[in-house]
Design an enzyme around this catalytic site. Structure first.
Site, PDB file in Angstrom:
ATOM      1  N   TYR A   1      80.925  38.512  47.352  1.00 22.51           N
ATOM      2  CA  TYR A   1      81.552  39.808  47.076  1.00 22.51           C
ATOM      3  C   TYR A   1      82.921  39.867  47.750  1.00 22.51           C
ATOM      4  CZ  TYR A   1      82.354  44.875  47.391  1.00 22.51           C
ATOM      5  OH  TYR A   1      82.901  46.138  47.324  1.00 22.51           O
TER       6      TYR A   1
ATOM      7  N   SER B   1      88.605  45.807  49.114  1.00 20.68           N
ATOM      8  CA  SER B   1      87.699  46.129  50.217  1.00 20.68           C
ATOM      9  C   SER B   1      88.184  45.451  51.483  1.00 20.68           C
ATOM     10  CB  SER B   1      86.282  45.638  49.892  1.00 20.68           C
ATOM     11  OG  SER B   1      85.436  45.697  51.020  1.00 20.68           O
TER      12      SER B   1
ATOM     13  N   LYS C   1      86.839  40.256  46.220  1.00 21.85           N
ATOM     14  CA  LYS C   1      87.768  41.301  46.638  1.00 21.85           C
ATOM     15  C   LYS C   1      89.076  40.700  47.174  1.00 21.85           C
ATOM     16  CE  LYS C   1      85.427  44.990  45.577  1.00 21.85           C
ATOM     17  NZ  LYS C   1      85.947  45.963  44.589  1.00 21.85           N
TER      18      LYS C   1
END
Length: 256
Positions: A160, A147, A164
């Protein structure tokens, strides 16, 4: 993005979390380009609906329930793909979770563990499961879906984003080792794509407008905007590319 029918003819692909959004668009594009595709997700109804839709488009696909965090599910995904299609050439690891939204320092240990168990650990263990079968084919391609948050952490999505970022490191670590088996490992890093995951952004006009201001191309991405890049990384068009990441962000600034 126009399909290049046939460039993946004879190839077999596994795509995790592929019944909607980016994963579904990737599975569809790989199928359009000639691959046989095994799709998967945690919910049986979603798998059935996605398989039916793609088969109605005359694509050669099968599907099964797979929770990538479960050892037996990962093993069965690989086993069933071999049983159905006879081989594995391409693995797209797309499954991810984000059970926490808020200041990073407030996350609970179990939420942190879940993010890394699914987004990083399970991605690696699935690769480990599939690699011996890909190696038998003499060459292959692994694509990890990261991401833009892995480059530039997004507000209230810190853990998060860290997971990533870890995928970028995972690809860098695996690429030289797997190159000995002629298996390439690369990363897709989408920007802000219009999916259920980002629904809070694009269903709120004020938030949407603020986000779009950060995107030079002046729009959010669509799942299909990611699919062609994955097909490229899965094909011989990228046969001398490994250990790299491609950002599909509409021009958003992103750097480590």
């Amino acid at each position: 993005m126009a399909s290049c029918a046939g460039k993946l003819l004879g190839k077999v692909a596994i795509v995790t979390a592929s019944t909607e959004g980016i994963g579904f668009a990737i599975a569809r594009r790989l199928g359009q380009d000639g691959a046989k595709v095994m799709i998967s997700s945690r919910k049986e109804d979603n798998v059935k609906q996605a398989v039916e839709k793609l088969k109605n488009e005359k694509l050669e696909v099968e599907g099964m329930v797979c929770h990538v965090g479960k050892t037996n599910d990962r093993s069965n995904l690989v086993k069933k793909t071999i049983e159905r299609f006879g081989a594995i050439d391409i693995l797209v690891s797309n499954a991810a979770v984000n059970p926490y939204f808020g200041p990073m320092m407030n996350i609970k240990e179990e939420q942190w563990d879940k993010i890394f168990d699914i987004n990083v650990k399970a991605a690696f263990l699935l690769c480990q499961e599939a690699v011996p079968h890909i190696a038998k084919r003499g060459s292959g391609s692994i694509i990890l879906v990261s991401s833009v948050a892995g480059y530039s952490p997004l507000s209230l999505l810190g853990p998060y984003g860290v997971s990533k970022t870890a995928l970028l490191g995972l690809a860098k670590a695996m690429a030289p080792e797997l190159a000995q088996s002629n298996i390439r490992v690369n990363v897709l890093a989408p920007g802000i794509i219009k999916t259920n995951f980002s629904k809070a952004i694009w269903t709120n006009d004020n938030v949407h407008n603020q986000v779009v201001k950060q995107i030079p191309m002046n729009r959010m991405g669509e799942p299909e905007d990611c699919a062609g890049t994955v097909s490229f990384l899965a094909s011989d068009d990228s046969k001398y590319i490994t250990g790299e990441s491609i950002l599909v962000t509409g021009g958003m600034t992103a750097r480590l």
